[in-house]
Design an enzyme around this catalytic site. Structure first.
Site, mmCIF file in Angstrom:
data_model
loop_
_atom_site.group_PDB
_atom_site.id
_atom_site.type_symbol
_atom_site.label_atom_id
_atom_site.label_comp_id
_atom_site.label_asym_id
_atom_site.label_seq_id
_atom_site.Cartn_x
_atom_site.Cartn_y
_atom_site.Cartn_z
ATOM 1 N N ASP A 1 3.310 -1.088 0.493
ATOM 2 C CA ASP A 1 2.938 -2.215 -0.321
ATOM 3 C C ASP A 1 2.522 -2.156 -1.709
ATOM 4 O OD1 ASP A 1 3.443 -3.493 2.232
ATOM 5 O OD2 ASP A 1 1.837 -4.678 2.098
ATOM 6 N N HIS B 1 0.123 -11.059 -6.762
ATOM 7 C CA HIS B 1 -0.610 -10.303 -5.724
ATOM 8 C C HIS B 1 -2.051 -10.619 -6.050
ATOM 9 C CE1 HIS B 1 -2.681 -7.059 -3.451
ATOM 10 N NE2 HIS B 1 -1.415 -7.073 -2.762
ATOM 11 N N HIS C 1 0.099 1.752 1.383
ATOM 12 C CA HIS C 1 0.080 1.250 -0.032
ATOM 13 C C HIS C 1 0.579 2.536 -1.165
ATOM 14 C CE1 HIS C 1 -2.516 -1.525 2.173
ATOM 15 N NE2 HIS C 1 -2.018 -2.218 1.484
HETATM 16 ZN ZN LIG Z 1 -0.926 -5.800 -1.282
#
Ligand SMILES: [Zn+2]
Length: 259
Positions: free
Chosen positions: A82, A136, A228
């Site tokens: 992500d 985001h 991430h």
């Molecule tokens: Zn995120």
């Protein structure tokens, strides 16, 4: 994967939660009327909690369907990364190549617009991309109203479809949160929501040992693994590399998103 038709579940009835809310409040009113406030008041509080808690539970399907594991019996995982594209993307792509692994990158629309070459490179190396909102909004995603939510999903979808030439099919919520207004834009864009089976909190924790311990605990056949890139601690590449080694040690291979 033969069960893929049931895995990619686009929300069908974005307003269904209204009926549950109405019914629950009718039940509370009835309870209050028949048994008094000593029953009615706690019931009211509990009924509201039942609608608030799922907002913060990544695998809750109260407001819309969610996939959090693949129905696999073999040692296969769906690796998801992500928050990109970021300064880490190129190094992560190299690490994936070294391990012959496939991943789905859940990209942030405005970050993708700023780095179109990285989006192209992700696809050129055989990975998939998904929608992870346009800006985001970490702290307020859970509280977005219908218009702001539609904009977050829609703008990212347009950006990614333009850059990739094909529209994403999977959506990853910010922090895994959801609310009553997420289902409608996902339905509009043919997106299905994806959660995870295993995560190490590597967006905030930069200690690879702790992160990999957490991921290792929840690793199982069909797991969806959440990682991430571009985290502020600067150790995302190291953590992804570590996760790939962990998968190899335990005999896991990565799969592409269900078609
Ligand atoms: Zn995120």
């Amino acid at each position: 994967m033969s069960a893929s038709a049931t895995l990619h579940r686009i929300p069908r009835r974005p307003g269904a939660w209204w009926a549950w809310l109405l019914l629950s409040q009718l039940a509370v009113a009835l309870l209050w009327w028949r048994l008094g406030w000593a029953w009615g008041l706690p019931a009211l509080a509990l009924s509201h909690l039942a609608f608030l808690l799922p907002v913060f539970l990544p695998r809750s399907a109260l407001y819309l369907p969610v996939l959090s594991r693949l129905p696999a019996a073999e040692r296969l995982v769906w690796l998801t990364i992500d928050d990109g594209p970021s300064d880490d993307t190129a190094a992560i792509l190299d690490a994936l190549d070294r391990h012959a692994a496939r991943a789905t990158f859940f990209l942030v629309g405005e970050r993708a617009r700023a780095r179109p070459a990285l989006v192209a490179e992700i696809l050129r190396r055989g990975h998939a991309i998904g929608n992870h909102t346009h800006t985001h909004p970490s702290a307020r995603f859970w509280a977005l109203g219908p218009r702001a939510m539609a904009a977050e999903v829609g703008q990212a979808q347009r950006a990614l479809a333009e850059l990739a030439g094909v529209a994403p099919r999977w959506f990853r919520s910010v922090a895994g949160h959801s609310n009553p207004f997420l289902a409608a834009p996902l339905r509009e864009h043919g997106l299905a929501r994806l959660a995870w089976t295993a995560r190490g909190y590597d967006a905030v924790d930069g200690d690879p040992v702790r992160v990999l311990q957490r991921i290792g605990r929840d690793l199982r056949p069909g797991a969806i693994v959440l990682l991430h890139e571009g985290a502020a601690h600067g150790r995302s590449v190291e953590i992804v590399e570590g996760a790939l080694c962990l998968l190899a040690e335990r005999g896991y291979a990565t799969v592409e998103p269900p078609q």
